[in-house]
Design an enzyme around this catalytic site. Sequence first.
Site, PDB file in Angstrom:
ATOM      1  CG  ASP A   1      -2.087   0.922   1.090  1.00 32.06           C
ATOM      2  OD1 ASP A   1      -2.403   1.343  -0.047  1.00 32.06           O
ATOM      3  OD2 ASP A   1      -2.710   1.256   2.128  1.00 32.06           O
TER       4      ASP A   1
ATOM      5  NE  ARG B   1      -2.873  -1.581   4.487  1.00 28.68           N
ATOM      6  CZ  ARG B   1      -4.105  -1.683   4.035  1.00 28.68           C
ATOM      7  NH1 ARG B   1      -4.881  -2.641   4.479  1.00 28.68           N
ATOM      8  NH2 ARG B   1      -4.588  -0.839   3.144  1.00 28.68           N
TER       9      ARG B   1
ATOM     10  CD  GLU C   1       3.053 -13.460  15.375  1.00 29.41           C
ATOM     11  OE1 GLU C   1       3.064 -12.321  15.872  1.00 29.41           O
ATOM     12  OE2 GLU C   1       2.504 -14.443  15.922  1.00 29.41           O
TER      13      GLU C   1
ATOM     14  CB  SER D   1      -7.637  -3.759   2.553  1.00 32.55           C
ATOM     15  OG  SER D   1      -7.431  -2.561   3.264  1.00 32.55           O
TER      16      SER D   1
ATOM     17  NE  ARG E   1      -8.152   0.508   5.194  1.00 30.11           N
ATOM     18  CZ  ARG E   1      -8.064   1.804   5.503  1.00 30.11           C
ATOM     19  NH1 ARG E   1      -8.388   2.221   6.704  1.00 30.11           N
ATOM     20  NH2 ARG E   1      -7.648   2.694   4.614  1.00 30.11           N
TER      21      ARG E   1
ATOM     22  CG  ASN F   1      -7.650  -1.997  -5.432  1.00 31.21           C
ATOM     23  OD1 ASN F   1      -6.716  -2.757  -5.200  1.00 31.21           O
ATOM     24  ND2 ASN F   1      -7.977  -1.031  -4.567  1.00 31.21           N
ATOM     25  CD1 TRP F   2     -12.363  -5.666  -9.577  1.00 31.07           C
ATOM     26  CD2 TRP F   2     -11.660  -4.762 -11.514  1.00 31.07           C
ATOM     27  NE1 TRP F   2     -11.596  -6.606 -10.234  1.00 31.07           N
ATOM     28  CE2 TRP F   2     -11.158  -6.088 -11.422  1.00 31.07           C
ATOM     29  CE3 TRP F   2     -11.340  -4.005 -12.642  1.00 31.07           C
ATOM     30  CZ2 TRP F   2     -10.363  -6.666 -12.415  1.00 31.07           C
ATOM     31  CZ3 TRP F   2     -10.548  -4.582 -13.629  1.00 31.07           C
ATOM     32  CH2 TRP F   2     -10.073  -5.890 -13.513  1.00 31.07           C
TER      33      TRP F   2
ATOM     34  NE  ARG G   1      -1.474   6.377   1.628  1.00 32.30           N
ATOM     35  CZ  ARG G   1      -1.766   5.441   2.503  1.00 32.30           C
ATOM     36  NH1 ARG G   1      -1.657   5.698   3.799  1.00 32.30           N
ATOM     37  NH2 ARG G   1      -2.176   4.258   2.099  1.00 32.30           N
TER      38      ARG G   1
HETATM   39  C1  IPE Z   1      -5.260  -2.773  -0.424  1.00 30.49           C
HETATM   40  O1  IPE Z   1      -4.976  -1.424  -0.545  1.00 30.49           O
HETATM   41  C2  IPE Z   1      -5.207  -3.431  -1.765  1.00 30.49           C
HETATM   42  C3  IPE Z   1      -3.881  -3.517  -2.364  1.00 30.49           C
HETATM   43  C4  IPE Z   1      -2.759  -3.118  -1.842  1.00 30.49           C
HETATM   44  C5  IPE Z   1      -3.854  -4.117  -3.671  1.00 30.49           C
HETATM   45  P1  IPE Z   1      -6.119  -0.331  -0.705  1.00 30.49           P
HETATM   46  O2  IPE Z   1      -5.433   0.965  -0.776  1.00 30.49           O
HETATM   47  O3  IPE Z   1      -7.011  -0.696  -1.841  1.00 30.49           O
HETATM   48  O4  IPE Z   1      -6.933  -0.519   0.635  1.00 30.49           O
HETATM   49  P2  IPE Z   1      -7.848   0.519   1.441  1.00 30.49           P
HETATM   50  O5  IPE Z   1      -8.740   1.179   0.429  1.00 30.49           O
HETATM   51  O6  IPE Z   1      -6.927   1.488   2.100  1.00 30.49           O
HETATM   52  O7  IPE Z   1      -8.559  -0.330   2.424  1.00 30.49           O
HETATM   53  C1  IPE Z   2      -1.464   0.407  -3.438  1.00 30.18           C
HETATM   54  O1  IPE Z   2      -1.292   1.787  -3.422  1.00 30.18           O
HETATM   55  C2  IPE Z   2      -1.685  -0.111  -4.834  1.00 30.18           C
HETATM   56  C3  IPE Z   2      -3.060  -0.546  -5.113  1.00 30.18           C
HETATM   57  C4  IPE Z   2      -4.011  -0.629  -4.252  1.00 30.18           C
HETATM   58  C5  IPE Z   2      -3.368  -0.910  -6.490  1.00 30.18           C
HETATM   59  P1  IPE Z   2      -2.519   2.788  -3.373  1.00 30.18           P
HETATM   60  O2  IPE Z   2      -2.904   3.143  -4.774  1.00 30.18           O
HETATM   61  O3  IPE Z   2      -3.620   2.238  -2.556  1.00 30.18           O
HETATM   62  O4  IPE Z   2      -1.846   4.025  -2.656  1.00 30.18           O
HETATM   63  P2  IPE Z   2      -2.521   4.977  -1.587  1.00 30.18           P
HETATM   64  O5  IPE Z   2      -3.069   4.114  -0.503  1.00 30.18           O
HETATM   65  O6  IPE Z   2      -3.579   5.766  -2.304  1.00 30.18           O
HETATM   66  O7  IPE Z   2      -1.385   5.825  -1.104  1.00 30.18           O
HETATM   67 MG    MG Z   3      -4.105   2.376  -0.603  1.00 27.25          MG
END
Ligand code: IPE
Ligand code: IPE
Ligand code: MG
Length: 234
Positions: free
Chosen positions: A16, A181, A200, A189, A187, A64-65, A20
């Site tokens: 994740d 994470r 762990e 997710s 979380r 993510n879709w 950012r």
């Molecule tokens: C979790 O990250 C999914 C992946 C890293 C592929 P998200 O950015 O989608 O999760 P949320 O929205 O913060 O829960």
């Molecule tokens: C994780 O990075 C990649 C995917 C979920 C595809 P994010 O795109 O969720 O990055 P943030 O959480 O917005 O920083």
């Molecule tokens: Mg994210």
Amino acid sequence: MSEKKAFPEHVAIIMDGNGRWAKRRGFPRSAGHLAGAKNISRVVEAAMKAGVKMLTVYAFSTENWKRPEAEVTFLMHLIPRFCNRMLKKMMENGIRLRTIGRANDLPEFARKVLLDTIEATKNNTAFTLNVALSYGGRAEITDAVNAILNDPNRPQGALTEADVAKYLYAPDMPDPDLMIRTSGELRLSNFMLWELSYAELYVTQTHWPDFDAAALQEALDAYAGRNRRFGEVK
Ligand code: IPE
Ligand code: IPE
Ligand code: MG
């Protein structure tokens, strides 16, 4: 299952913080995703050197879709780019590529290269890189239940946990010992709800594109200091 292992065989990562990471640099989110995809190769190398045997990385969730179409399209195009870029390295280093998730949801151009790369690397045994794509923990359990209902050879009578586990996406893979994470959210997710039940957990503030060998080593060191009790009294 109850003995203390100082070393995780299987590490799962919620990658994740790409967005950012990009925002902090004034880049578009896509630049973060590109840097994030490139970082997988670096972390695989570090994990192999450290002695980890398998890595499952959460690359795209069933949720993510719902992101903007342009972002989803960019992420889908990263799949063949990643496969093509990694193939040589995977063959040279004995890395097997696998996937978990609803591969049928992926656009054909991405699915084809993914399945070809999985096929090309299927006899590699030094390391397994498992990429979760269009993956959801609830989707996986729901798909398992439907597979059981549709299996004419399913076990008769009440199912055991081991019976259910056989219908998950990668039943031959051991459960992750450690779940990392990046980017600070506390979380799951919808990641590996069944398989992570006794993993762990380790959360770092580091955004995924910055997560390097030293950051991985910090997580492995934290794991080594954990006391895995599995509900027992030691
Ligand atoms: C979790 O990250 C999914 C992946 C890293 C592929 P998200 O950015 O989608 O999760 P949320 O929205 O913060 O829960
Ligand atoms: C994780 O990075 C990649 C995917 C979920 C595809 P994010 O795109 O969720 O990055 P943030 O959480 O917005 O920083
Ligand atoms: Mg994210």
